[in-house]
Design an enzyme around this catalytic site. Sequence first.
Site, PDB file in Angstrom:
ATOM      1  N   ILE A  22      41.607  44.593  50.814  1.00  0.00           N
ATOM      2  CA  ILE A  22      40.384  45.374  51.013  1.00  0.00           C
ATOM      3  C   ILE A  22      40.218  45.768  52.479  1.00  0.00           C
ATOM      4  O   ILE A  22      39.847  46.905  52.800  1.00  0.00           O
ATOM      5  CB  ILE A  22      39.163  44.554  50.515  1.00  0.00           C
ATOM      6  CG1 ILE A  22      39.237  44.358  48.995  1.00  0.00           C
ATOM      7  CG2 ILE A  22      37.846  45.237  50.907  1.00  0.00           C
ATOM      8  CD1 ILE A  22      38.208  43.383  48.426  1.00  0.00           C
ATOM      9  N   ASP A  64      42.640  34.188  64.000  1.00  0.00           N
ATOM     10  CA  ASP A  64      42.296  33.122  63.057  1.00  0.00           C
ATOM     11  C   ASP A  64      40.778  32.971  63.154  1.00  0.00           C
ATOM     12  O   ASP A  64      40.268  32.440  64.147  1.00  0.00           O
ATOM     13  CB  ASP A  64      43.009  31.819  63.443  1.00  0.00           C
ATOM     14  CG  ASP A  64      42.516  30.630  62.602  1.00  0.00           C
ATOM     15  OD1 ASP A  64      41.749  30.836  61.640  1.00  0.00           O
ATOM     16  OD2 ASP A  64      42.902  29.484  62.920  1.00  0.00           O
ATOM     17  N   TYR A 156      33.952  28.737  45.976  1.00  0.00           N
ATOM     18  CA  TYR A 156      33.974  30.145  46.395  1.00  0.00           C
ATOM     19  C   TYR A 156      32.582  30.765  46.199  1.00  0.00           C
ATOM     20  O   TYR A 156      32.054  31.443  47.088  1.00  0.00           O
ATOM     21  CB  TYR A 156      35.034  30.887  45.577  1.00  0.00           C
ATOM     22  CG  TYR A 156      35.210  32.352  45.905  1.00  0.00           C
ATOM     23  CD1 TYR A 156      35.917  32.742  47.048  1.00  0.00           C
ATOM     24  CD2 TYR A 156      34.687  33.350  45.085  1.00  0.00           C
ATOM     25  CE1 TYR A 156      36.101  34.086  47.344  1.00  0.00           C
ATOM     26  CE2 TYR A 156      34.863  34.692  45.373  1.00  0.00           C
ATOM     27  CZ  TYR A 156      35.577  35.062  46.509  1.00  0.00           C
ATOM     28  OH  TYR A 156      35.746  36.392  46.810  1.00  0.00           O
TER      29      TYR A 156
HETATM   30  N1  LIG Z   1      39.997  40.805  45.462  1.00  0.00           N
HETATM   31  C1  LIG Z   1      38.836  40.554  44.851  1.00  0.00           C
HETATM   32  O1  LIG Z   1      38.754  40.533  43.615  1.00  0.00           O
HETATM   33  C2  LIG Z   1      37.577  40.339  45.662  1.00  0.00           C
HETATM   34  C3  LIG Z   1      36.336  40.447  45.010  1.00  0.00           C
HETATM   35  C4  LIG Z   1      35.164  40.230  45.712  1.00  0.00           C
HETATM   36  C5  LIG Z   1      35.225  39.931  47.064  1.00  0.00           C
HETATM   37  N2  LIG Z   1      36.433  39.819  47.680  1.00  0.00           N
HETATM   38  C6  LIG Z   1      36.434  39.465  49.117  1.00  0.00           C
HETATM   39  O2  LIG Z   1      37.041  40.500  49.850  1.00  0.00           O
HETATM   40  C7  LIG Z   1      37.616  39.965  51.053  1.00  0.00           C
HETATM   41  C8  LIG Z   1      39.054  40.442  51.188  1.00  0.00           C
HETATM   42  O3  LIG Z   1      39.790  39.958  50.085  1.00  0.00           O
HETATM   43  P1  LIG Z   1      41.155  40.621  49.560  1.00  0.00           P
HETATM   44  O4  LIG Z   1      41.041  40.698  48.090  1.00  0.00           O
HETATM   45  O5  LIG Z   1      41.491  41.847  50.340  1.00  0.00           O
HETATM   46  O6  LIG Z   1      42.165  39.415  49.903  1.00  0.00           O
HETATM   47  P2  LIG Z   1      43.656  39.443  50.479  1.00  0.00           P
HETATM   48  O7  LIG Z   1      44.171  38.071  50.288  1.00  0.00           O
HETATM   49  O8  LIG Z   1      44.419  40.592  49.918  1.00  0.00           O
HETATM   50  O9  LIG Z   1      43.431  39.730  52.053  1.00  0.00           O
HETATM   51  C9  LIG Z   1      42.734  38.822  52.871  1.00  0.00           C
HETATM   52  C10 LIG Z   1      43.301  38.854  54.279  1.00  0.00           C
HETATM   53  O10 LIG Z   1      42.578  37.874  55.059  1.00  0.00           O
HETATM   54  C11 LIG Z   1      43.515  37.226  55.915  1.00  0.00           C
HETATM   55  N3  LIG Z   1      43.032  35.905  56.328  1.00  0.00           N
HETATM   56  C12 LIG Z   1      42.971  34.755  55.594  1.00  0.00           C
HETATM   57  N4  LIG Z   1      42.549  33.738  56.352  1.00  0.00           N
HETATM   58  C13 LIG Z   1      42.325  34.229  57.589  1.00  0.00           C
HETATM   59  C14 LIG Z   1      41.877  33.667  58.822  1.00  0.00           C
HETATM   60  N5  LIG Z   1      41.628  32.346  58.936  1.00  0.00           N
HETATM   61  N6  LIG Z   1      41.717  34.486  59.890  1.00  0.00           N
HETATM   62  C15 LIG Z   1      42.017  35.806  59.806  1.00  0.00           C
HETATM   63  N7  LIG Z   1      42.474  36.397  58.675  1.00  0.00           N
HETATM   64  C16 LIG Z   1      42.623  35.616  57.588  1.00  0.00           C
HETATM   65  C17 LIG Z   1      44.789  37.129  55.075  1.00  0.00           C
HETATM   66  O11 LIG Z   1      45.943  36.930  55.911  1.00  0.00           O
HETATM   67  C18 LIG Z   1      44.790  38.473  54.354  1.00  0.00           C
HETATM   68  O12 LIG Z   1      45.531  39.459  55.069  1.00  0.00           O
HETATM   69  C19 LIG Z   1      37.474  38.440  50.939  1.00  0.00           C
HETATM   70  O13 LIG Z   1      36.343  38.015  51.685  1.00  0.00           O
HETATM   71  C20 LIG Z   1      37.239  38.225  49.450  1.00  0.00           C
HETATM   72  O14 LIG Z   1      36.530  37.025  49.191  1.00  0.00           O
HETATM   73  C21 LIG Z   1      37.614  40.032  47.019  1.00  0.00           C
END
Ligand SMILES: NC(=O)c1ccc[n+]([C@@H]2O[C@H](COP(=O)([O-])OP(=O)(O)OC[C@H]3O[C@@H](n4cnc5c(N)ncnc54)[C@H](O)[C@@H]3O)[C@@H](O)[C@H]2O)c1
Length: 291
Positions: A22, A64, A156
């Site tokens: 995202i 981080d 979560y």
């Molecule tokens: N995918 C879904 O269904 C969904 C739904 C609702 C909300 N979200 C939220 O959207 C956000 C993004 O999720 P996504 O689906 O793109 O996940 P993703 O796993 O594809 O991407 C998340 C990114 O965050 C990075 N990350 C993790 N820990 C980190 C840290 N300590 N410091 C810096 N970067 C870090 C990872 O390396 C990764 O590149 C999250 O907050 C997630 O909870 C996702």
Amino acid sequence: MAPAPRSLNGRVVAITGGGRGIGLAIARTLVAKGARVAVGDLDRASAEQAASDLGAGALGLFLDVTDHAGFTGFLDEVEQRLGPLDVLVNNAGIMAVTPLVEESGASIARQLDINLHAVIHGTQEAMRRMVPRRTGHIVNVASLAGRSGFPMLATYCATKHGVVGLSEAVRVELRGTGVDVSVVMPGIVRTELATGLGQARGVKTVTPEAVAADVVAALEVPRFDVFVPRSGGALVQLGAIMPRRLRERIARLIHADQALLQTDRAARAGYEARAAGSAPAADEERSSTAA
Ligand SMILES: NC(=O)c1ccc[n+]([C@@H]2O[C@H](COP(=O)([O-])OP(=O)(O)OC[C@H]3O[C@@H](n4cnc5c(N)ncnc54)[C@H](O)[C@@H]3O)[C@@H](O)[C@H]2O)c1
């Protein structure tokens, strides 16, 4: 009369966890609008690759979010290299799918550190920079799990409810300061984080690009609640006025209460292993305190 959309051309935007999923989709959409974007990610290679693919002077930096001093340093570097911060997107997050009774203390702490504590820190840092300038926008990525309870996602859900509560409170604190806040609440988005999730009947998944389009729309015409898809918001509002027993009966009818129990945990193994290594600074702090 509807307010004229704000231009994002030349705006300085920092996105946490912007190396993939995202966050990366938000970065792409903002660059197309002329914004100057910095992506920070724990996965340095993906942040650097993202910046080179984005072009337009985008920055890709190691970040981080659980290292609070490092997070502050990241924002300092973005401001030095791109200019005063106009938008912070607190997007980095992880999700562990497990019955709470079986969840390890490390998994609970890691989700709290990344999904909630780091978002509080980022929000505070953004307020300190934006309020004196009387301009800016903080975007906190929560989830539909921040407005509802889903089995197998108890921790979560707790973190995402925390992000919604934080954003609600900060919205009031920021009234009259010229700084806006939005809270983004997607349903299931097709990224690695959602690998193998069981789904309720009739629930459609959305693309990261759909989330990005709605985030950008909320920056152009400020809006607090950003549900993606919008029908998620209607469901939450309807649920809030229904008696609990009726709401839970409907959830049972569409198997919303069972869907996550059918998650393919083997398919998620790769993602869960990556997520387990996602809070190095916080994990280090915990082990030195324990020693
Ligand atoms: N995918 C879904 O269904 C969904 C739904 C609702 C909300 N979200 C939220 O959207 C956000 C993004 O999720 P996504 O689906 O793109 O996940 P993703 O796993 O594809 O991407 C998340 C990114 O965050 C990075 N990350 C993790 N820990 C980190 C840290 N300590 N410091 C810096 N970067 C870090 C990872 O390396 C990764 O590149 C999250 O907050 C997630 O909870 C996702």
